[in-house]
Scaffold this motif. Sequence first.
Motif, PDB file in Angstrom:
ATOM      1  N   ARG A 137      31.310 -32.355 -46.667  1.00  0.00           N
ATOM      2  CA  ARG A 137      30.011 -32.106 -47.303  1.00  0.00           C
ATOM      3  C   ARG A 137      30.095 -31.136 -48.466  1.00  0.00           C
ATOM      4  O   ARG A 137      29.157 -31.020 -49.246  1.00  0.00           O
ATOM      5  CB  ARG A 137      29.000 -31.615 -46.278  1.00  0.00           C
ATOM      6  CG  ARG A 137      29.309 -30.274 -45.684  1.00  0.00           C
ATOM      7  CD  ARG A 137      28.278 -29.896 -44.628  1.00  0.00           C
ATOM      8  NE  ARG A 137      28.592 -28.615 -44.050  1.00  0.00           N
ATOM      9  CZ  ARG A 137      28.145 -27.452 -44.536  1.00  0.00           C
ATOM     10  NH1 ARG A 137      27.350 -27.443 -45.581  1.00  0.00           N
ATOM     11  NH2 ARG A 137      28.476 -26.328 -43.966  1.00  0.00           N
ATOM     12  N   GLN A 140      27.034 -29.341 -49.843  1.00  0.00           N
ATOM     13  CA  GLN A 140      25.834 -30.059 -49.453  1.00  0.00           C
ATOM     14  C   GLN A 140      25.440 -29.681 -48.020  1.00  0.00           C
ATOM     15  O   GLN A 140      26.288 -29.279 -47.230  1.00  0.00           O
ATOM     16  CB  GLN A 140      26.069 -31.571 -49.544  1.00  0.00           C
ATOM     17  CG  GLN A 140      26.403 -32.056 -50.932  1.00  0.00           C
ATOM     18  CD  GLN A 140      25.315 -31.671 -51.917  1.00  0.00           C
ATOM     19  OE1 GLN A 140      24.171 -32.060 -51.767  1.00  0.00           O
ATOM     20  NE2 GLN A 140      25.681 -30.896 -52.926  1.00  0.00           N
ATOM     21  N   HIS A 142      24.631 -31.639 -45.579  1.00  0.00           N
ATOM     22  CA  HIS A 142      25.066 -32.628 -44.585  1.00  0.00           C
ATOM     23  C   HIS A 142      26.163 -33.516 -45.150  1.00  0.00           C
ATOM     24  O   HIS A 142      26.204 -33.767 -46.358  1.00  0.00           O
ATOM     25  CB  HIS A 142      23.898 -33.552 -44.183  1.00  0.00           C
ATOM     26  CG  HIS A 142      22.712 -32.839 -43.656  1.00  0.00           C
ATOM     27  ND1 HIS A 142      22.623 -32.385 -42.367  1.00  0.00           N
ATOM     28  CD2 HIS A 142      21.552 -32.485 -44.248  1.00  0.00           C
ATOM     29  CE1 HIS A 142      21.462 -31.787 -42.185  1.00  0.00           C
ATOM     30  NE2 HIS A 142      20.789 -31.833 -43.325  1.00  0.00           N
ATOM     31  N   CYS A 143      26.994 -34.034 -44.273  1.00  0.00           N
ATOM     32  CA  CYS A 143      27.844 -35.173 -44.622  1.00  0.00           C
ATOM     33  C   CYS A 143      26.929 -36.398 -44.629  1.00  0.00           C
ATOM     34  O   CYS A 143      25.960 -36.459 -43.859  1.00  0.00           O
ATOM     35  CB  CYS A 143      28.951 -35.349 -43.587  1.00  0.00           C
ATOM     36  SG  CYS A 143      30.219 -34.072 -43.656  1.00  0.00           S
ATOM     37  N   ARG A 162      22.157 -38.881 -42.926  1.00  0.00           N
ATOM     38  CA  ARG A 162      22.716 -37.541 -42.744  1.00  0.00           C
ATOM     39  C   ARG A 162      23.412 -37.497 -41.395  1.00  0.00           C
ATOM     40  O   ARG A 162      22.826 -37.862 -40.377  1.00  0.00           O
ATOM     41  CB  ARG A 162      21.621 -36.500 -42.814  1.00  0.00           C
ATOM     42  CG  ARG A 162      20.977 -36.425 -44.172  1.00  0.00           C
ATOM     43  CD  ARG A 162      19.847 -35.429 -44.174  1.00  0.00           C
ATOM     44  NE  ARG A 162      19.322 -35.326 -45.527  1.00  0.00           N
ATOM     45  CZ  ARG A 162      18.121 -34.893 -45.819  1.00  0.00           C
ATOM     46  NH1 ARG A 162      17.313 -34.512 -44.864  1.00  0.00           N
ATOM     47  NH2 ARG A 162      17.717 -34.826 -47.066  1.00  0.00           N
TER      48      ARG A 162
END
Length: 167
Positions: A137, A140, A142-143, A162
């Motif tokens: 991620r 970010q 979330h992945c 997400r």
Amino acid sequence: MRLLLMSDTHLPRRARALPERLLADLPHADVVVHAGDWVDEATLDLLEQRSRRVIGVYGNNDGPALRARLPEVAHADLDGLRLAVVHETGPAQGRERRCADRFPDTDVLVFGHSHIPWDTTTDTGLRLLNPGSPTDRRRQPHCTYMTATAADGELRDVRLHRLPPRT
């Protein structure tokens, strides 16, 4: 036609395996799109074994073995939808214009590299999608990965998924 879009898996550097939730979605996809930075051939082999069709490109972190198996740019017609896939598109500023100029006969361009989800449409109608990364991620929250539907030359139901944090 159901699509599953991903990029920047970086296996096994960033994670040991693809997330279970993404793997559970594979059987429901007619086409899996990977926009590069696989890092290992095992991920490509896995997707080819578990998917009906894989459209992928190599990224800047992919070595000679993956570059021998994958193109730098891929093009496909998916039920009348003109799809292109590339790893890098350059900086965010000016991306829409650069991509519209480079891919004038394309409806949807899937790209990666930044690990940042992206969904915009250029003034020429080109849809730009970056599914982010399901395994790394970076900065970010979330992945992520995406799903969508291609039908009658149109892209529909684009959804960003997400993933829960890795444990």
